[in-house]
Each structure stands twice: as structure tokens, then as C-alpha cells.
Design an enzyme around this catalytic site. Structure first.
Site, mmCIF file in Angstrom:
data_model
loop_
_atom_site.group_PDB
_atom_site.id
_atom_site.type_symbol
_atom_site.label_atom_id
_atom_site.label_comp_id
_atom_site.label_asym_id
_atom_site.label_seq_id
_atom_site.Cartn_x
_atom_site.Cartn_y
_atom_site.Cartn_z
ATOM 1 N N ARG A 51 3.149 -2.127 3.939
ATOM 2 C CA ARG A 51 3.313 -2.492 5.343
ATOM 3 C C ARG A 51 2.255 -1.754 6.164
ATOM 4 N NH1 ARG A 51 8.388 -1.243 3.174
ATOM 5 N NH2 ARG A 51 9.861 -2.998 3.092
ATOM 6 N N LYS A 76 11.535 2.681 6.163
ATOM 7 C CA LYS A 76 12.976 2.542 6.344
ATOM 8 C C LYS A 76 13.698 3.586 5.496
ATOM 9 C CE LYS A 76 12.403 -2.419 7.049
ATOM 10 N NZ LYS A 76 12.744 -3.786 6.584
ATOM 11 N N HIS A 146 1.131 -8.403 7.186
ATOM 12 C CA HIS A 146 2.255 -8.879 6.382
ATOM 13 C C HIS A 146 1.891 -10.124 5.574
ATOM 14 C CE1 HIS A 146 6.126 -6.911 6.247
ATOM 15 N NE2 HIS A 146 6.698 -8.043 5.950
ATOM 16 N N ARG A 149 1.119 -9.056 2.191
ATOM 17 C CA ARG A 149 2.347 -8.694 1.474
ATOM 18 C C ARG A 149 3.026 -9.941 0.908
ATOM 19 N NH1 ARG A 149 5.757 -4.246 1.296
ATOM 20 N NH2 ARG A 149 8.009 -4.633 1.377
ATOM 21 N N HIS A 172 11.930 -3.380 -1.663
ATOM 22 C CA HIS A 172 13.009 -3.917 -0.845
ATOM 23 C C HIS A 172 14.319 -3.206 -1.171
ATOM 24 C CE1 HIS A 172 10.817 -8.029 -0.264
ATOM 25 N NE2 HIS A 172 10.459 -7.150 0.643
ATOM 26 N N TYR A 181 11.434 -15.585 -1.334
ATOM 27 C CA TYR A 181 10.291 -16.061 -2.106
ATOM 28 C C TYR A 181 10.679 -17.130 -3.126
ATOM 29 C CZ TYR A 181 8.031 -12.113 0.078
ATOM 30 O OH TYR A 181 7.537 -11.235 1.009
#
Length: 201
Positions: A51, A76, A146, A149, A172, A181
């Protein structure tokens, strides 16, 4: 008037065409100081799927040259993960650090080249990514970091990687985030589709 519904994960991930990453990298100018920096940034985005905030947070101490690893701080939860440092990415980083990075006490890997010298912001990383896509003449995609990514995830899917493996690469926390995806795996989706009643078999 009723409000328009916006369903979670309803859209398709916007990604570069099959040869998009190669086209972007081919248009990177790594003969100047800023060019070397931007080339290394684009390679990290494209090969590691980081990111923009994770790229901005990279510190010199996060590069483990001896073991070929890079430590990535998650945006995160404050976690960090060690990821393999591909040779191509390592070479671009070494070229930037040795020949182009401004001399200063800052520990961030990627720096501004104009005073005051300091680490790039996530917005600056996104700008580097957007400019690289524009230079390659690619249209119809979202301009930003992104997109690389998403492109990495879809490339892994096309090569036969499972959603669990893709989620691990992209770090994730929730499997539902990776599930988006599956929508672009048309070959597998066709095998699941049922014939319309009364239609062609």
C-alpha cells in the site's frame, strides 16, 4: 426518493492489462536521481503489492540485505511482516540508495529531493504511481498505487495461486477482502454458471 444502494465489494478490482506493468516499467527513467527513486517505488508497488502508506513507512532498518528480506509495517493493527525482497527490486533500491538518495539523517527510505528533505507521504507515493501509469499511455484504469496491488493479485490468480495464497501475499486480515478477486476468474466462474431455463445447453 429512495437512496441508491452501494453494496460492499460489489465492484470489480481495477487492474492494468496483461502487459501493463512491463509497459509502465519500460517508461520509467532511471537515469536521474528522482527517476531512480520513482523506478524503485513502482517496482515495490508492482512486485510486492504494498500500500502507499506502507511504502512511505519503509525505513532503512527495514531492509535486510543479508537475508534478502524487507520488513513491512501494516497500516492496520500496527503489525509488521517480513517479505522476500526480489532481486529486481533489491537492485533498484540499491541503485537509488547508493547513487540518488539525498544525504540526510532521515531514516525513511524514500525522500523528497527538494528542501526541506524528508520522507515522502502516502499521497506522494500515489502521485508517483499515477504519473507512471500515465506515462505508459494506459487508460481506463484507476490512477494510483492500489492499481498495482490489484494487478499483482490478478496476475497471481491467473498463474494458479489460491485466494488464500493471494491473501497471504497481500496481508489481508479478512478472507472476504481477498474474495473480490474471484470475480475476475472468468474461467472458473463459467464452470459454476447454470444454463438459463429454456436456453441453449
Amino acid at each position: 426518493m429512495p437512496r441508491v444502494a452501494f453494496w460492499s465489494l460489489a465492484g470489480l478490482p481495477k487492474h492494468l492489462p496483461a502487459d501493463g506493468v512491463d509497459r509502465v516499467l519500460a517508461r520509467c527513467n532511471d537515469t536521474t536521481a528522482i527517476g531512480r527513486r520513482n523506478h524503485a517505488i513502482v517496482l515495490i508497488l508492482a512486485r510486492l503489492g504494498l500500500r502507499s502508506c506502507e511504502v512511505a513507512d519503509l525505513r532503512l532498518d527495514d531492509l535486510d540485505w543479508q537475508h534478502g528480506l524487507v520488513r513491512v509495517r501494516s497500516s492496520k493493527g500496527g503489525r509488521w511482516t517480513s517479505m522476500p525482497l526480489p532481486k529486481e527490486v533489491g537492485q533498484a533500491l540499491a541503485s537509488y540508495l547508493e547513487k540518488a538518495r539525498p544525504r540526510c539523517a532521515c531514516r525513511e527510505v524514500f525522500l523528497r529531493h527538494q528542501a526541506p528533505v524528508g520522507g515522502l507521504t502516502p499521497m506522494a507515493i500515489r502521485h508517483v504511481a499515477s504519473a507512471a501509469i500515465c506515462r505508459a499511455g494506459i487508460t481506463g484504469v484507476c490512477l494510483g498505487s492500489h492499481t498495482f496491488r490489484h494487478t499483482l493479485a490478478i496476475d497471481l490468480l491467473r498463474r494458479g495461486a489460491s485466494l488464500d495464497e493471494i491473501g497471504e501475499v497481500l496481508r489481508h486480515k479478512d478472507a472476504s477482502t481477498t474474495a473480490i478477486y474471484a470475480k475476475v476468474d472468468l474461467t472458473t466462474l463459467r464452470s459454476l454458471a447454470m444454463c438459463w431455463p429454456g436456453g441453449m445447453p
